[in-house]
Scaffold this active site. Sequence first.
Site, PDB file in Angstrom:
ATOM      1  N   CYS A 159      20.384 -29.121  70.691  1.00  0.00           N
ATOM      2  CA  CYS A 159      20.013 -29.734  71.860  1.00  0.00           C
ATOM      3  C   CYS A 159      18.553 -30.409  71.973  1.00  0.00           C
ATOM      4  O   CYS A 159      18.068 -31.105  72.472  1.00  0.00           O
ATOM      5  CB  CYS A 159      20.190 -28.943  72.883  1.00  0.00           C
ATOM      6  N   HIS A 254      15.311 -30.795  78.382  1.00  0.00           N
ATOM      7  CA  HIS A 254      14.253 -30.647  77.236  1.00  0.00           C
ATOM      8  C   HIS A 254      13.380 -31.860  77.212  1.00  0.00           C
ATOM      9  O   HIS A 254      14.015 -33.071  76.931  1.00  0.00           O
ATOM     10  CB  HIS A 254      15.073 -30.242  75.857  1.00  0.00           C
TER      11      HIS A 254
HETATM   12  P1  NAP Z   1      25.906 -17.962  76.557  1.00  0.00           P
HETATM   13  O1  NAP Z   1      25.845 -18.440  77.897  1.00  0.00           O
HETATM   14  O2  NAP Z   1      25.471 -16.817  75.882  1.00  0.00           O
HETATM   15  O3  NAP Z   1      27.356 -17.856  76.313  1.00  0.00           O
HETATM   16  C1  NAP Z   1      28.201 -17.122  75.178  1.00  0.00           C
HETATM   17  C2  NAP Z   1      29.704 -17.197  75.150  1.00  0.00           C
HETATM   18  O4  NAP Z   1      30.173 -16.727  73.921  1.00  0.00           O
HETATM   19  C3  NAP Z   1      30.411 -16.541  76.314  1.00  0.00           C
HETATM   20  O5  NAP Z   1      31.486 -17.174  76.634  1.00  0.00           O
HETATM   21  C4  NAP Z   1      30.658 -15.199  75.710  1.00  0.00           C
HETATM   22  O6  NAP Z   1      31.770 -14.601  76.180  1.00  0.00           O
HETATM   23  C5  NAP Z   1      30.982 -15.738  74.295  1.00  0.00           C
HETATM   24  N1  NAP Z   1      30.981 -14.685  73.250  1.00  0.00           N
HETATM   25  C6  NAP Z   1      30.014 -13.541  73.112  1.00  0.00           C
HETATM   26  N2  NAP Z   1      30.363 -12.595  72.281  1.00  0.00           N
HETATM   27  C7  NAP Z   1      31.360 -13.081  71.632  1.00  0.00           C
HETATM   28  C8  NAP Z   1      32.277 -12.647  70.713  1.00  0.00           C
HETATM   29  N3  NAP Z   1      32.090 -11.613  69.849  1.00  0.00           N
HETATM   30  N4  NAP Z   1      33.281 -13.237  70.177  1.00  0.00           N
HETATM   31  C9  NAP Z   1      33.794 -14.269  71.105  1.00  0.00           C
HETATM   32  N5  NAP Z   1      33.012 -14.932  72.112  1.00  0.00           N
HETATM   33  C10 NAP Z   1      31.915 -14.440  72.266  1.00  0.00           C
HETATM   34  O7  NAP Z   1      25.445 -19.258  75.361  1.00  0.00           O
HETATM   35  P2  NAP Z   1      25.632 -20.808  75.404  1.00  0.00           P
HETATM   36  O8  NAP Z   1      24.232 -21.360  76.010  1.00  0.00           O
HETATM   37  O9  NAP Z   1      26.804 -21.184  76.306  1.00  0.00           O
HETATM   38  O10 NAP Z   1      25.548 -21.135  74.078  1.00  0.00           O
HETATM   39  C11 NAP Z   1      26.994 -21.330  73.270  1.00  0.00           C
HETATM   40  C12 NAP Z   1      26.876 -22.093  72.045  1.00  0.00           C
HETATM   41  O11 NAP Z   1      26.291 -23.397  72.131  1.00  0.00           O
HETATM   42  C13 NAP Z   1      25.659 -21.089  71.165  1.00  0.00           C
HETATM   43  O12 NAP Z   1      26.395 -21.695  69.770  1.00  0.00           O
HETATM   44  C14 NAP Z   1      24.426 -22.308  71.428  1.00  0.00           C
HETATM   45  O13 NAP Z   1      23.523 -22.213  70.157  1.00  0.00           O
HETATM   46  C15 NAP Z   1      25.045 -23.614  71.595  1.00  0.00           C
HETATM   47  N6  NAP Z   1      24.173 -24.532  72.323  1.00  0.00           N
HETATM   48  C16 NAP Z   1      23.732 -24.126  73.573  1.00  0.00           C
HETATM   49  C17 NAP Z   1      23.038 -25.207  74.348  1.00  0.00           C
HETATM   50  C18 NAP Z   1      22.307 -24.727  75.488  1.00  0.00           C
HETATM   51  O14 NAP Z   1      21.512 -25.558  76.027  1.00  0.00           O
HETATM   52  N7  NAP Z   1      22.406 -23.500  76.221  1.00  0.00           N
HETATM   53  C19 NAP Z   1      22.770 -26.433  73.825  1.00  0.00           C
HETATM   54  C20 NAP Z   1      23.365 -26.631  72.444  1.00  0.00           C
HETATM   55  C21 NAP Z   1      24.055 -25.759  71.873  1.00  0.00           C
HETATM   56  P3  NAP Z   1      31.512 -13.465  77.292  1.00  0.00           P
HETATM   57  O15 NAP Z   1      31.424 -13.936  78.819  1.00  0.00           O
HETATM   58  O16 NAP Z   1      33.083 -12.837  77.081  1.00  0.00           O
HETATM   59  O17 NAP Z   1      30.647 -12.504  76.908  1.00  0.00           O
END
Ligand code: NAP
Length: 364
Positions: A159, A254
């Site tokens: 991002c 960002h």
């Molecule tokens: P997040 O808020 O921490 O969400 C993580 C998700 O993954 C939740 O649904 C969680 O489920 C699930 N999860 C955790 N452990 C797991 C496991 N062992 N098996 C299967 N699912 C699991 O993170 P996020 O910011 O949404 O990011 C998600 C992805 O997008 C990451 O790869 C991140 O690098 C990428 N990303 C994020 C952004 C951003 O701005 N935030 C931008 C671009 C890309 P539970 O609720 O059940 O724990």
Amino acid sequence: MDKKIPVGVLGATGMVGQQYIRLLSDHPWFEVAYVAASPSSAGKKYSDALKGGWIVEGEVPAHVGSLIVGDVANVKRAEGSCALVFSAFEMPDKEAIKATENAYAASGIPVFSNASAHRGTPNVPMLIGEINPHHLDVIPHQQKANGWKKGFIVVKPNCSLQSYLTPIHALIAAGFDVEKLIITTMQAVSGAGYPGVASLDVIDNIIPLISGEEEKTETEPLKILGELKGGKFVPIKGLSVSAHCNRVPVSDGHLACVNVLFGKKKPSMQKILNIWKIFRGEPQELELPFAPKQPIIYRDEPNRPQPKRDRDADKGMAVTVGRLREDNVFDFKFVALSHNTVRGAAGGGILNAELAYKKGLLDV
Ligand code: NAP
């Protein structure tokens, strides 16, 4: 379209997953039919599985709130429920994410991923619709190499580079090669997911390290701006990028301060402004539902763009640029901004899927 295409969201309970659910709630082509998350959420009703509650705008769409959450690792449960998945789940180990995304593709389900696991895979396209839509031409090679029939994997870049790479691409596409970029990002806390950065670390503070982010900011643009040759990507030559990535106390959006050094041909300031004004990409030509009408918006005010005021430009899908001026070390400098969980994550993933659909890559 008579019937919408059923889609799944992996990591549906997280920050990016919730943005997918919100943005897809009235999508003209896609409808959320499957949600999955970690084993601790599996088996619960979606609305009951949200550990920190619903943290994005509006309310949980009723038809998604009552879906029973699957376990991301259980690919069989997704089969037959959805025609593609948006991948936004975390796992401690990148290899496990890769293997899981491969398993979906192998079972015939195309994956549009936000994770970094596959960004370096030579035959996986890292797509920004306005920049490299032709990189989707690698999909038949990817399917052949893996023995996949209907499934494939497309990833979105980090991002942090979303805000400035489209303006830079527009200049290169207009014939002005870029040799060097210095990028200094100020990245919102939502970029760290939920619950993300501890409040005591970030309030009244700036953290000058986001682990792994500078490396991604320096390498990912080279693949995106590169060429597809013989079923693999060849990075763009002659461009080097140096990055500083900082976490700042902003909720969403960002911002990047950019210094640009051009090659032999250097545009005038007026020329740059004009290139940005008229720039359009394939998503605009195809009139895709999530394509911003004007992908690069230039703000003349001397104190814009600002995260609070500009992140939602064209539903969070446009990039806002400002403060273009001459640089006494490089050629020019400017400031660019994009919404990290919309354009930089879920909205960008949806745009990639729309592009794949329009190019006939989805077997629906
Ligand atoms: P997040 O808020 O921490 O969400 C993580 C998700 O993954 C939740 O649904 C969680 O489920 C699930 N999860 C955790 N452990 C797991 C496991 N062992 N098996 C299967 N699912 C699991 O993170 P996020 O910011 O949404 O990011 C998600 C992805 O997008 C990451 O790869 C991140 O690098 C990428 N990303 C994020 C952004 C951003 O701005 N935030 C931008 C671009 C890309 P539970 O609720 O059940 O724990």
